[in-house]
Design a protein around this motif. Structure first.
Motif: not given
Length: 169
Positions: A28-52
């Motif tokens: 989990p992350d610091r707030v207790g969330d977990m992301i499971t494998k397959g959750a990113f299947a619909s990611a559409k690239l490219p995506i922005p690289m931001l700072f902070g």
């Protein structure tokens, strides 16, 4: 006399190439969330690289995403040839002052994870930011290619080869 030969191939560029483990699976992350494998299947690239997570501070683009057994891996490029801010952030990454990755997303499907957090099985990935302190402690920059690092590695290999040849003499 025995000889040792070490052949190396080093990609030495200064184009801002960067790779990251954006979200490790299985913890989990610091707030207790977990992301499971397959959750990113619909990611559409490219995506922005931001700072902070600052939508007004884009510094590059993520154009590669791959879910592996250990997590979501991203490949991208800081726009060091086009943006002074990207060169500043690249210097911070090289120095180790900025090592984290944090993702911005909209949750599409999740279940509660007692005692706190969620198990997220589907999301819409909006952006991935370079940050000093990521929400998931395992999310990190894995490589930032540059000529200086490649030259340091080549020098270390040469020293090791010289040490091996001295020991054999």
């Amino acid at each position: 006399m025995d000889r040792s030969f070490i052949e190396t191939k080093i990609l030495a560029d200064n184009d801002g190439a960067i790779t990251a483990l954006a979200w490790p699976f299985g913890s989990p992350d610091r707030v207790g969330d977990m992301i499971t494998k397959g959750a990113f299947a619909s990611a559409k690239l490219p995506i922005p690289m931001l700072f902070g997570h600052d939508a007004n501070d884009p510094i590059g683009v993520w154009d590669g995403a791959e879910e592996r057994d250990d997590g979501l891996h991203l490949k991208g490029r800081l726009l060091v040839g086009e943006l002074a801010r990207a060169r500043e952030v690249q210097a911070l990454v090289r120095a180790g002052a900025v090592r984290g990755i944090s993702i911005g997303f909209v949750t599409l499907k999740a279940l509660p994870r007692p005692p706190r957090g969620r198990s997220i099985s589907s999301l819409d990935l909006l952006e991935a930011s370079l940050v000093t302190l990521p929400c998931h402690p395992g999310a990190r920059v894995t490589a930032a290619k540059d000529a200086v690092s490649a030259l340091r590695l080549a020098a270390a290999i040469q020293r090791a080869a010289a040490h091996l040849s001295i020991g054999k003499a």
